[in-house]
Enzyme design. Structure first.
Site, PDB file in Angstrom:
ATOM      1  CB  CYS A   8      -0.970  -0.012   1.175  1.00 52.99           C
ATOM      2  SG  CYS A   8      -0.191   0.080   2.801  1.00 52.99           S
ATOM      3  CG  ASN A  11       4.485  -1.553   5.212  1.00 59.55           C
ATOM      4  OD1 ASN A  11       5.612  -1.776   5.657  1.00 59.55           O
ATOM      5  ND2 ASN A  11       3.568  -2.487   5.170  1.00 59.55           N
ATOM      6  CB  CYS A  13      -3.578   1.805   7.150  1.00 58.76           C
ATOM      7  SG  CYS A  13      -3.405   3.292   8.164  1.00 58.76           S
ATOM      8  NE  ARG A  14      -4.546   1.536   1.826  1.00 60.16           N
ATOM      9  CZ  ARG A  14      -4.361   2.243   0.731  1.00 60.16           C
ATOM     10  NH1 ARG A  14      -5.252   2.177  -0.246  1.00 60.16           N
ATOM     11  NH2 ARG A  14      -3.306   3.014   0.601  1.00 60.16           N
ATOM     12  CB  SER A  15       0.284  -3.408   2.913  1.00 57.89           C
ATOM     13  OG  SER A  15       1.176  -2.531   3.537  1.00 57.89           O
ATOM     14  CG  ASP A 125      -4.975   5.287   2.537  1.00 52.64           C
ATOM     15  OD1 ASP A 125      -5.052   4.872   3.712  1.00 52.64           O
ATOM     16  OD2 ASP A 125      -3.923   5.711   2.023  1.00 52.64           O
TER      17      ASP A 125
HETATM   18  P1  4NP Z   1      -1.752   2.965   4.048  1.00 48.16           P
HETATM   19  O1  4NP Z   1      -2.282   4.379   4.584  1.00 48.16           O
HETATM   20  O2  4NP Z   1      -1.228   3.198   2.656  1.00 48.16           O
HETATM   21  O3  4NP Z   1      -2.969   2.086   4.041  1.00 48.16           O
HETATM   22  O4  4NP Z   1      -0.691   2.504   5.022  1.00 48.16           O
HETATM   23  C1  4NP Z   1      -1.468   5.520   4.678  1.00 48.16           C
HETATM   24  C2  4NP Z   1      -0.724   5.722   5.807  1.00 48.16           C
HETATM   25  C3  4NP Z   1       0.074   6.847   5.925  1.00 48.16           C
HETATM   26  C4  4NP Z   1       0.108   7.765   4.900  1.00 48.16           C
HETATM   27  C5  4NP Z   1      -0.633   7.542   3.755  1.00 48.16           C
HETATM   28  C6  4NP Z   1      -1.421   6.424   3.650  1.00 48.16           C
HETATM   29  N1  4NP Z   1       0.910   8.918   5.023  1.00 48.16           N
HETATM   30  O5  4NP Z   1       0.848   9.790   4.151  1.00 48.16           O
HETATM   31  O6  4NP Z   1       1.672   9.031   6.009  1.00 48.16           O
END
Ligand code: 4NP
Length: 152
Positions: A8, A11, A13-15, A125
Site C-alpha cells: 500500500c 505500509n 494501515c492496509r498492507s 485508504d
Molecule cells: P496505508 O495508509 O497506505 O494504508 O498505510 C497511509 C498511511 C500513511 C500515509 C498515507 C497512507 N501517510 O501519508 O503518512
C-alpha cells in the site's frame, strides 16, 4: 512455498492489516509452513520514520481477534519482484508506483487484491477515510477470493 507481498502507500494501515489477516487465515488452515507473507510501502516516508501499525488499524485487528506481531514500515525494493510470487496492491495508484520501482511486470505477479473478487476495484485508504471497518471487510473478501483462486 508461496510468497505473498502486500503493498500500500504507507505500509502502516492496509498492507499490514492484509498481512496479518492472510496469516491468520492460513494459520487456521494449518498451512503456515507453506506461505511467506510480508508487506511493504510504495512511499519512502514511513521507511524513514520506521512506523509501526497505525493505532486504529491495530484496534481493528484486535477487535476481530487477528493476532499481529511487531511491525516496521518498509518500502518495496526492486529485488522484491524476484523474491515474491504475488505482489498484491490495494489500489491502482499502488500498482503504478510499484512498477516505477520494480520495472515492468514481465512475470505477471502484480495484482490489486480485489481483482480476485467479483467486485474488482480499489481498497480505500482508511488513513484518509477513517473507515477501518470497510477496509477490514474488503481485505478479508479479497484474501478469501485470492486463496480460492490460487488453490483451484
Ligand atoms: P496505508 O495508509 O497506505 O494504508 O498505510 C497511509 C498511511 C500513511 C500515509 C498515507 C497512507 N501517510 O501519508 O503518512
Amino acid at each position: 512455498m508461496i510468497k505473498v507481498l502486500f503493498v500500500c502507500l504507507g505500509n502502516i494501515c492496509r498492507s499490514p492489516m492484509a498481512e496479518f489477516i492472510l496469516k491468520d487465515m492460513i494459520n487456521k488452515r494449518g498451512e503456515s509452513q507453506n506461505y511467506d507473507i510480508q508487506s511493504r510501502a510504495t512511499s519512502n516516508y514511513n521507511e524513514i520514520e520506521k512506523e509501526g501499525i497505525y493505532g486504529e488499524a491495530k484496534q481493528m485487528l484486535k477487535k476481530m481477534n487477528i493476532p499481529f506481531t511487531e511491525h516496521q514500515s518498509k518500502q518495496i525494493r526492486k529485488e522484491d519482484y524476484e523474491t515474491y510470487d504475488y505482489i498484491l496492491a490495494m489500489e491502482k495508484r499502488n500498482v503504478e508506483d510499484i512498477k516505477k520501482i520494480v520495472g515492468s511486470d514481465k512475470e505477471h505477479k502484480i495484482y490489486r487484491l480485489l481483482d480476485f473478487t467479483e467486485q474488482p476495484g480499489d481498497i480505500a485508504d482508511p488513513w484518509y477515510t477513517g473507515d477501518f471497518d470497510t477496509t477490514y471487510y474488503d481485505i478479508v473478501y479479497g484474501c478469501e477470493k485470492f486463496l480460492e483462486s490460487i488453490n483451484r
